[in-house]
Design a protein around this motif. Structure first.
Motif, PDB file in Angstrom:
ATOM      1  N   TYR A  24       0.643  -1.245  -0.105  1.00 18.77           N
ATOM      2  CA  TYR A  24       0.031   0.180   0.040  1.00 18.77           C
ATOM      3  C   TYR A  24       0.825   1.291   0.021  1.00 18.77           C
ATOM      4  O   TYR A  24       0.520   2.237   0.805  1.00 18.77           O
ATOM      5  N   PHE A  25       1.768   1.290  -0.747  1.00 17.61           N
ATOM      6  CA  PHE A  25       2.665   2.469  -1.170  1.00 17.61           C
ATOM      7  C   PHE A  25       1.668   3.342  -1.915  1.00 17.61           C
ATOM      8  O   PHE A  25       0.760   3.009  -2.632  1.00 17.61           O
ATOM      9  N   PRO A  26       1.801   4.695  -1.637  1.00 21.50           N
ATOM     10  CA  PRO A  26       0.981   5.691  -2.137  1.00 21.50           C
ATOM     11  C   PRO A  26       0.881   5.700  -3.802  1.00 21.50           C
ATOM     12  O   PRO A  26       1.867   5.484  -4.396  1.00 21.50           O
ATOM     13  N   GLN A  27      -0.132   5.546  -4.271  1.00 18.38           N
ATOM     14  CA  GLN A  27      -0.250   5.563  -5.901  1.00 18.38           C
ATOM     15  C   GLN A  27      -1.366   6.534  -6.526  1.00 18.38           C
ATOM     16  O   GLN A  27      -2.247   6.659  -5.749  1.00 18.38           O
ATOM     17  N   GLN A  28      -1.002   6.965  -7.712  1.00 13.61           N
ATOM     18  CA  GLN A  28      -1.916   7.781  -8.161  1.00 13.61           C
ATOM     19  C   GLN A  28      -3.386   7.343  -8.593  1.00 13.61           C
ATOM     20  O   GLN A  28      -4.206   7.719  -8.315  1.00 13.61           O
ATOM     21  N   GLN A  29      -3.056   5.848  -9.023  1.00 13.00           N
ATOM     22  CA  GLN A  29      -4.499   5.135  -9.440  1.00 13.00           C
ATOM     23  C   GLN A  29      -4.209   3.699  -8.748  1.00 13.00           C
ATOM     24  O   GLN A  29      -3.481   2.829  -9.514  1.00 13.00           O
ATOM     25  N   PRO A  30      -4.463   3.633  -7.693  1.00  8.46           N
ATOM     26  CA  PRO A  30      -4.103   2.366  -6.778  1.00  8.46           C
ATOM     27  C   PRO A  30      -4.944   1.056  -7.484  1.00  8.46           C
ATOM     28  O   PRO A  30      -5.916   1.064  -8.202  1.00  8.46           O
ATOM     29  N   LYS A  31      -3.925  -0.011  -7.491  1.00  9.97           N
ATOM     30  CA  LYS A  31      -4.225  -1.135  -8.163  1.00  9.97           C
ATOM     31  C   LYS A  31      -4.858  -1.948  -6.999  1.00  9.97           C
ATOM     32  O   LYS A  31      -5.813  -3.078  -7.401  1.00  9.97           O
ATOM     33  N   MET A  32      -4.959  -1.540  -5.535  1.00 10.39           N
ATOM     34  CA  MET A  32      -5.691  -2.490  -4.547  1.00 10.39           C
ATOM     35  C   MET A  32      -6.290  -1.402  -3.597  1.00 10.39           C
ATOM     36  O   MET A  32      -5.699  -0.395  -3.386  1.00 10.39           O
ATOM     37  N   ARG A  33      -7.123  -1.789  -2.961  1.00  6.09           N
ATOM     38  CA  ARG A  33      -7.954  -0.852  -2.067  1.00  6.09           C
ATOM     39  C   ARG A  33      -7.223  -0.989  -0.838  1.00  6.09           C
ATOM     40  O   ARG A  33      -6.839  -1.948  -0.429  1.00  6.09           O
ATOM     41  N   GLN A  34      -7.013   0.129   0.092  1.00 10.22           N
ATOM     42  CA  GLN A  34      -6.119   0.113   1.295  1.00 10.22           C
ATOM     43  C   GLN A  34      -7.095  -0.607   2.296  1.00 10.22           C
ATOM     44  O   GLN A  34      -8.471  -0.479   2.301  1.00 10.22           O
ATOM     45  N   GLY A 263      14.223   3.291   3.730  1.00 15.37           N
ATOM     46  CA  GLY A 263      13.655   3.749   4.911  1.00 15.37           C
ATOM     47  C   GLY A 263      13.190   2.294   5.709  1.00 15.37           C
ATOM     48  O   GLY A 263      13.094   1.033   4.976  1.00 15.37           O
ATOM     49  N   HIS A 264      12.304   2.412   6.846  1.00 18.11           N
ATOM     50  CA  HIS A 264      11.831   1.261   7.498  1.00 18.11           C
ATOM     51  C   HIS A 264      10.275   1.264   7.543  1.00 18.11           C
ATOM     52  O   HIS A 264       9.756   2.303   7.814  1.00 18.11           O
ATOM     53  N   SER A 265       9.428   0.391   6.788  1.00 16.90           N
ATOM     54  CA  SER A 265       8.294   0.489   6.689  1.00 16.90           C
ATOM     55  C   SER A 265       7.705   2.050   5.977  1.00 16.90           C
ATOM     56  O   SER A 265       6.791   2.515   6.493  1.00 16.90           O
ATOM     57  N   LEU A 266       8.367   1.904   4.847  1.00 14.88           N
ATOM     58  CA  LEU A 266       8.367   3.317   4.134  1.00 14.88           C
ATOM     59  C   LEU A 266       7.119   3.731   3.963  1.00 14.88           C
ATOM     60  O   LEU A 266       6.746   4.867   3.496  1.00 14.88           O
ATOM     61  N   GLN A 267       5.965   2.557   3.651  1.00 19.28           N
ATOM     62  CA  GLN A 267       4.869   3.025   3.119  1.00 19.28           C
ATOM     63  C   GLN A 267       4.050   3.996   4.031  1.00 19.28           C
ATOM     64  O   GLN A 267       3.423   4.961   3.747  1.00 19.28           O
ATOM     65  N   HIS A 268       4.265   3.879   5.342  1.00 16.22           N
ATOM     66  CA  HIS A 268       3.877   4.882   6.312  1.00 16.22           C
ATOM     67  C   HIS A 268       4.452   6.364   6.150  1.00 16.22           C
ATOM     68  O   HIS A 268       3.363   7.380   6.421  1.00 16.22           O
ATOM     69  N   ASP A 269       5.693   6.638   5.933  1.00 15.16           N
ATOM     70  CA  ASP A 269       5.979   7.517   5.880  1.00 15.16           C
ATOM     71  C   ASP A 269       5.747   8.426   4.559  1.00 15.16           C
ATOM     72  O   ASP A 269       5.379   9.607   4.508  1.00 15.16           O
TER      73      ASP A 269
END
Length: 335
Positions: A24-34, A263-269
């Motif tokens: 769940y890294f930020p995406q302009q057009q997500p392929k999966m729902r958060q 980074g560590h668990s970079l998706q949150h950052d």
């Protein structure tokens, strides 16, 4: 090792497209729902977000003393019992200190119902050896069944707030088309009525020097500074006027889409930053947990185990510079 050599060596550790999407890294057009818990509940009191009653909670850990010689019964072989208590009770954190004293003060963090369940499980684990005295909340020195000692008008969700409309994406810099750089990134966030919102961002260059470090003012009133982990206090935010948008504009001038962010668990950052960047190296995945996903090693554990470095021990909270440097040094060690 030069920066270009470091960049080349890190290429094989860049997250695959699948890992980038499924984490769940930020995406302009997500392929999966958060994924989201339904309904969202307040991490301090356990009530649902829509509850109209004030949030009544304890602001610190629940302390339960266990004779040090019996701590092994709480841990279990390979920490199996400890992990079972964590998963079954609903605690967000259970810390067992390494101490030579006769009594070990276990720290339980979670909503009251989770603390009650965990205390009962710990009591059963050692009941053949000792009967434990009741624990107490560190903040008010009262027992587990006593209502919260703090009150807030709103409930706070333990999720990082992200709005697709605020996303910005790194771009290739024409002037540096032949240059590739490596950066280490760490963010801290505080909680507003929307969840976790950016409060500090730190970027280090490949040598570990600070090239960007800013405190950021969330657009909504802060309900919980989360100081124990963020290091952010009400006083540290005095006079801060830098906005999320200003930080985003600064970062896209510094970081090109061709550069690597460590980074560590970079998706949150990156969620807190509302920043889309494809080339990421995540130490929580490069150094996987021995039991596999969804379990992940903490950065504190990795730094101690691989770097023989103690981090996140400052009582005033985490230091984003220290955390970012640990990630960078872990990857340099790895390659």
């Amino acid at each position: 090792m030069s920066e270009s050599q470091l960049h080349a060596a890190l290429e094989k550790h860049i997250l695959s497209w699948k890992d980038w999407v499924t984490n769940y890294f930020p995406q302009q057009q997500p392929k999966m729902r958060q994924k989201q818990a339904h309904p969202l509940t307040c991490y301090r009191c356990g009530k649902i977000k829509s509850d109209i009653n004030p949030c009544t909670y304890h602001e610190d850990m629940y302390i339960l003393s266990v004779p040090t010689k019996h701590v092994g019964l709480v841990m279990g072989k390979g920490k199996t019992k400890l992990l079972q208590i964590l998963s079954s009770s609903g605690l967000s954190r259970l810390t067992v200190p390494n101490t030579a004293a006769e009594q070990a003060d276990l720290e339980l963090k979670g909503v009251p119902a989770a603390v009650v369940a965990a205390e009962e499980m710990i009591g059963r684990a050692v009941q053949r050896q000792v009967r434990l005295a009741p624990g107490m909340w560190r903040c008010c020195q009262r027992g587990v069944w006593v209502g919260g000692c703090k009150t807030c008008l709103v409930h706070v969700m333990d999720t990082v707030f992200m709005d697709k409309e605020l996303l910005m994406e790194t771009k290739e810099c024409a002037s540096d088309s032949e240059t590739t750089k490596v950066f280490a990134l760490d963010c801290e966030w505080v909680y507003t009525s929307r969840g976790g919102e950016l409060a500090r961002v730190t970027v280090l260059d490949c040598a570990g020097a600070v090239c960007y470090d800013r405190l950021v003012l969330p657009p909504r009133a802060v309900r919980d500074y989360n100081t124990r982990f963020s290091g952010i206090t009400h006083q540290s935010m005095d006079g801060v006027i830098t906005s999320l948008r200003e930080v985003q504009l600064d970062l896209i001038k510094i970081i090109s889409s061709k550069d690597i962010i460590v980074g560590h668990s970079l998706q949150h950052d990156l969620q807190a930053l509302h920043l889309v960047h494809r080339k990421v190296v995540d130490t929580s995945l490069v150094f996987p947990h021995k039991d596999g996903l969804p379990k992940r090693n903490s950065l504190r554990f990795l730094a101690k185990h691989f770097l023989n470095r103690s981090i996140q021990e400052e009582p005033k909270g985490h230091d984003s510079i220290e955390d970012a440097l640990a990630c960078l040094d872990l990857m340099k060690l790895k390659i």
